[in-house]
Design an enzyme around this catalytic site. Structure first.
Site, PDB file in Angstrom:
ATOM      1  CG  HIS A 193       0.680 -14.683   2.699  1.00  9.05           C
ATOM      2  ND1 HIS A 193      -1.044 -15.386   2.878  1.00  9.05           N
ATOM      3  CD2 HIS A 193       0.764 -13.423   2.475  1.00  9.05           C
ATOM      4  CE1 HIS A 193      -1.436 -13.958   2.234  1.00  9.05           C
ATOM      5  NE2 HIS A 193      -0.097 -12.766   1.800  1.00  9.05           N
ATOM      6  CG  LEU A 194       3.001 -21.982   4.655  1.00  6.45           C
ATOM      7  CD1 LEU A 194       1.911 -23.530   4.784  1.00  6.45           C
ATOM      8  CD2 LEU A 194       4.305 -22.335   6.118  1.00  6.45           C
ATOM      9  CG  ASP A 231       2.167 -14.986  -8.857  1.00  7.45           C
ATOM     10  OD1 ASP A 231       2.610 -15.245  -7.543  1.00  7.45           O
ATOM     11  OD2 ASP A 231       1.502 -13.970  -9.521  1.00  7.45           O
ATOM     12  NE  ARG A 258     -12.295 -32.786   5.528  1.00  2.00           N
ATOM     13  CZ  ARG A 258     -12.980 -33.577   5.689  1.00  2.00           C
ATOM     14  NH1 ARG A 258     -13.680 -33.630   4.513  1.00  2.00           N
ATOM     15  NH2 ARG A 258     -13.553 -34.588   6.264  1.00  2.00           N
ATOM     16  N   GLY A 297      -0.583 -17.171  -8.010  1.00  2.00           N
ATOM     17  CA  GLY A 297      -0.900 -16.810  -9.620  1.00  2.00           C
ATOM     18  C   GLY A 297      -1.724 -16.203  -9.574  1.00  2.00           C
ATOM     19  NE  ARG A 298      -2.609  -9.754  -8.152  1.00  2.00           N
ATOM     20  CZ  ARG A 298      -3.865 -10.102  -7.425  1.00  2.00           C
ATOM     21  NH1 ARG A 298      -4.008 -10.288  -6.241  1.00  2.00           N
ATOM     22  NH2 ARG A 298      -4.807  -9.224  -7.631  1.00  2.00           N
ATOM     23  CE  LYS A 303      -3.031  -2.718   3.012  1.00  2.00           C
ATOM     24  NZ  LYS A 303      -3.131  -2.463   4.626  1.00  2.00           N
TER      25      LYS A 303
HETATM   26  O1  F6P Z   1       1.989 -11.078  -5.979  1.00  2.00           O
HETATM   27  C1  F6P Z   1       2.096 -11.769  -5.319  1.00  2.00           C
HETATM   28  C2  F6P Z   1       0.675 -12.404  -4.677  1.00  2.00           C
HETATM   29  O2  F6P Z   1       1.681 -13.238  -4.087  1.00  2.00           O
HETATM   30  C3  F6P Z   1      -0.127 -13.024  -4.849  1.00  2.00           C
HETATM   31  O3  F6P Z   1       0.708 -14.083  -5.702  1.00  2.00           O
HETATM   32  C4  F6P Z   1      -1.350 -12.875  -4.132  1.00  2.00           C
HETATM   33  O4  F6P Z   1      -1.826 -13.021  -4.569  1.00  2.00           O
HETATM   34  C5  F6P Z   1      -0.751 -11.545  -3.305  1.00  2.00           C
HETATM   35  O5  F6P Z   1       0.266 -11.061  -3.222  1.00  2.00           O
HETATM   36  C6  F6P Z   1      -0.916 -11.857  -1.977  1.00  2.00           C
HETATM   37  O6  F6P Z   1      -0.578 -10.508  -0.803  1.00  2.00           O
HETATM   38  P1  F6P Z   1      -1.421  -9.864   0.088  1.00  2.00           P
HETATM   39  O7  F6P Z   1       0.981  -9.984   1.144  1.00  2.00           O
HETATM   40  O8  F6P Z   1      -1.154  -8.835   0.072  1.00  2.00           O
HETATM   41  O9  F6P Z   1      -1.543 -10.893   1.132  1.00  2.00           O
END
Ligand code: F6P
Length: 360
Positions: free
Chosen positions: A284-285, A140, A278, A183-184, A74
């Site tokens: 974030h791992l 990514d 499941r 992977g956006r 941000k």
């Molecule tokens: O752009 C990298 C990324 O790890 C994306 O794959 C994921 O959507 C995003 O960042 C997550 O961001 P944040 O750390 O703000 O949750």
């Protein structure tokens, strides 16, 4: 003596500290001084958030995850969320103040380490006269201008390790396990980890999938005596009847936060196949922990190459891997070109040939 400043912006990635290490060491070798701007541009906005980076300060950081400078999603100086006295958050353009501080400190260059958002901001500053060199970062791995980015190999290793572990528990319970990975806009993490980790189904943003085809694959597995299945889904994957799955927006963030597709896919599989299913989100791992040897080396090479660009005054450019060498790519070009998974990619062909379904 040259004075330069480095910052890390956007989501973190394993290897950022190795970049900082290489920048500090190779700049120091040239007799230059290096400063670090904390939390993206915050150090350049509020000078007490600037830190001097000496070789001693970075001695042990190469194998560590995260970034010693901190990072933010941000921190766009052209649209920065700032809280006023009434506690309201307003969006302000603080780029002028940053430029002034940069000049006041006598910096010769800013090395901006980050993804497309960070590099776009760096390019805007370059257009305003700030000498800037970029270092690409995205787990990514979707920047076309460079063969690879650091952090990707670590993320793929983490995801593959998770899939390996899920096989045994899925098999014990005859279950379907749905794993949501990052992977956006491109599915490289899902594709690489899914193939290596023995997935039955891989869902990526580049291939709009049909949930019925996913379920057919799982039922077909059963007919052939395989009672469990592993489904890997990239966070940005999209079903033919649905939009991408987003979470609530965050003030001051350029991009939407994705997430939720994994649970949706699991629910549909449960409903349609009646299989015990499941879902889990690796999240974030994939961004944490120590970088693999491959990522460390690439990150160190990026850092050293960035200092070479500063020396040759190749500003408004980004370092990029053009295997086996490093090259400089104009930032304007780097930020506009994405590397997507194309359908004739050898990995896609390999996946299809070993029986993996893409839901198409
Ligand atoms: O752009 C990298 C990324 O790890 C994306 O794959 C994921 O959507 C995003 O960042 C997550 O961001 P944040 O750390 O703000 O949750």
């Amino acid at each position: 003596m040259k004075k330069i400043v480095i910052s890390t912006g956007g989501g973190d990635a394993p290897g950022l500290n190795a970049v900082i290490y290489a920048v500090v060491k190779s700049a120091h070798l040239r007799g230059w001084e290096v400063y670090g701007s904390r939390s993206g541009y915050k150090g350049l906005l509020e000078l007490d958030e600037l830190v001097s980076l000496t070789p001693e300060k970075v001695e042990d950081i190469t194998p560590t995850g995260g970034t010693i400078l901190g990072s933010t999603n941000k921190g766009n100086p052209f649209a920065m969320p700032v809280e006023n006295q009434a506690g309201e958050t307003l969006i302000r353009n603080v780029s002028e103040r940053i430029l002034k501080n940069f000049n006041r400190m006598g910096f010769a260059c800013h090395i901006a380490v980050g993804g497309d958002g960070t590099l776009e901001i760096a390019h805007r500053f370059a257009q305003l006269g700030m000498p800037v060199v970029g270092v690409p970062k995205t787990i990514d791995n979707d920047l076309k201008a460079t063969n690879l980015t650091f952090g990707f190999d670590t993320a793929v290793s983490t995801a593959t390790g998770a899939l390996d572990r899920l096989h045994s528990t899925a098999k014990s319970h005859d279950r379907v396990m749905v794993v949501e990975v990052m992977g956006r806009e491109s599915g490289w993490i899902a594709l690489n980890s899914g193939i290596s980790g023995g997935a039955d189904v891989i869902l990526i943003p580049e291939i709009i999938f049909d949930i019925d085809k996913v379920c057919d694959k799982i039922s077909d597995n059963e007919l052939h005596g395989k009672d469990y299945a592993i489904v890997v889904v990239a966070e940005g994957a999209q079903e033919k009847e649905c939009d991408v799955f987003c979470r609530e927006g965050e003030v001051g963030r350029q991009e939407v936060v994705l997430g939720g597709i994994g649970e949706w896919v699991a629910q549909k599989i449960r409903e349609k196949t009646k299989k015990d299913t499941r879902s889990l989100v690796l999240g974030h791992l994939q961004r944490g922990g120590t970088p693999t040897t491959f990522d460390r080396l690439l990150a160190l090479r990026f850092g050293a190459a960035a200092v070479r660009l500063v020396e040759s005054e190749t500003f408004d450019h980004m370092v990029a891997l053009a295997t086996p060498d490093m090259k400089a790519v104009p930032l304007a070009e780097a930020i506009t070109s994405r590397r997507k998974v194309n359908m004739d990619n050898d990995k896609v062909m390999t996946a299809r040939e070993i029986g993996i379904c893409f839901g198409d």
